[in-house]
Design a protein around this motif. Structure first.
Motif, PDB file in Angstrom:
ATOM      1  N   ASN A  46       0.621  -1.125   0.225  1.00 58.45           N
ATOM      2  CA  ASN A  46      -0.282  -0.067   0.116  1.00 58.45           C
ATOM      3  C   ASN A  46       0.784   1.310   0.323  1.00 58.45           C
ATOM      4  O   ASN A  46       0.964   1.923   1.042  1.00 58.45           O
ATOM      5  CB  ASN A  46      -0.990   0.053   1.178  1.00 58.45           C
ATOM      6  N   VAL A  90      -3.511  10.406   0.889  1.00 63.48           N
ATOM      7  CA  VAL A  90      -4.097   9.612  -0.008  1.00 63.48           C
ATOM      8  C   VAL A  90      -3.817   8.113   1.956  1.00 63.48           C
ATOM      9  O   VAL A  90      -5.805   8.058   2.193  1.00 63.48           O
ATOM     10  CB  VAL A  90      -3.792   8.807  -1.027  1.00 63.48           C
ATOM     11  N   THR A  91      -2.215   8.466   1.941  1.00 61.61           N
ATOM     12  CA  THR A  91      -2.371   7.594   2.954  1.00 61.61           C
ATOM     13  C   THR A  91      -2.920   8.187   4.102  1.00 61.61           C
ATOM     14  O   THR A  91      -3.622   7.601   5.545  1.00 61.61           O
ATOM     15  CB  THR A  91      -0.937   7.604   3.519  1.00 61.61           C
ATOM     16  N   ASN A  92      -3.278   9.704   4.979  1.00 61.26           N
ATOM     17  CA  ASN A  92      -4.331  10.085   5.883  1.00 61.26           C
ATOM     18  C   ASN A  92      -5.835   9.807   5.112  1.00 61.26           C
ATOM     19  O   ASN A  92      -6.194   9.013   6.756  1.00 61.26           O
ATOM     20  CB  ASN A  92      -3.798  11.473   6.349  1.00 61.26           C
ATOM     21  N   LEU A  93      -6.147   9.051   4.477  1.00 58.81           N
ATOM     22  CA  LEU A  93      -7.953   9.505   3.922  1.00 58.81           C
ATOM     23  C   LEU A  93      -7.820   7.797   4.222  1.00 58.81           C
ATOM     24  O   LEU A  93      -8.725   7.695   4.242  1.00 58.81           O
ATOM     25  CB  LEU A  93      -7.635   9.979   2.260  1.00 58.81           C
ATOM     26  N   GLU A  94      -6.664   6.726   4.007  1.00 59.87           N
ATOM     27  CA  GLU A  94      -7.221   5.857   3.615  1.00 59.87           C
ATOM     28  C   GLU A  94      -8.051   5.131   5.078  1.00 59.87           C
ATOM     29  O   GLU A  94      -7.252   5.019   6.497  1.00 59.87           O
ATOM     30  CB  GLU A  94      -5.886   4.767   3.119  1.00 59.87           C
ATOM     31  N   GLY A  95      -8.783   4.443   5.326  1.00 55.94           N
ATOM     32  CA  GLY A  95      -9.178   3.365   6.536  1.00 55.94           C
ATOM     33  C   GLY A  95     -10.201   4.726   7.236  1.00 55.94           C
ATOM     34  O   GLY A  95     -10.920   4.248   8.317  1.00 55.94           O
ATOM     35  N   LEU A 150     -14.021  10.858   5.423  1.00 51.20           N
ATOM     36  CA  LEU A 150     -14.165  11.200   3.990  1.00 51.20           C
ATOM     37  C   LEU A 150     -15.286  11.962   3.363  1.00 51.20           C
ATOM     38  O   LEU A 150     -14.744  12.683   2.250  1.00 51.20           O
ATOM     39  CB  LEU A 150     -13.713   9.225   3.457  1.00 51.20           C
TER      40      LEU A 150
END
Length: 106
Positions: free
Chosen positions: A60, A78-83, A89
């Protein structure tokens, strides 16, 4: 051993361990053997472009991060938004839309 391969291998191992994943899990996700992943992590083998893409997806991260250790600003977002849950979101999306509109009008 090639320093470039050693650096890539270290990044892959750090990512894998940071995600609490086994070599078996990442190798399976990247469609390579566990032994080959060991050789990659220890800098003993280089990879094809397809393997780099598969490993990046399995871990990832971007291929740029695997190859050069760089994290682009977009990748950080993107990394901060994932999950995040859907409602968070949606809030983030509205914030980014508002922010980008304000930046365009300056």
């Amino acid at each position: 051993m090639n320093d470039f391969n050693v650096d890539i291998g270290k990044r892959i191992r750090q990512l894998r361990e940071g995600q609490n994943k086994t070599r078996e899990q990442i190798a399976e996700a990247a469609n390579i053997s566990t032994q080959f992943l060991f050789y990659i992590e220890t800098g003993q083998k280089s990879m094809t472009a397809k393997t780099i893409v598969n490993l990046a997806a399995a871990l990832n991260v971007s291929t740029d991060y695997l190859l050069r250790g760089c994290i682009t600003p977009m990748a950080k977002i993107v990394t901060n938004l994932e999950g995040l849950p859907p409602e968070q979101l949606n809030l983030a999306e509205k914030f980014l839309e508002t922010f980008s509109e304000g930046a365009r009008h300056k």
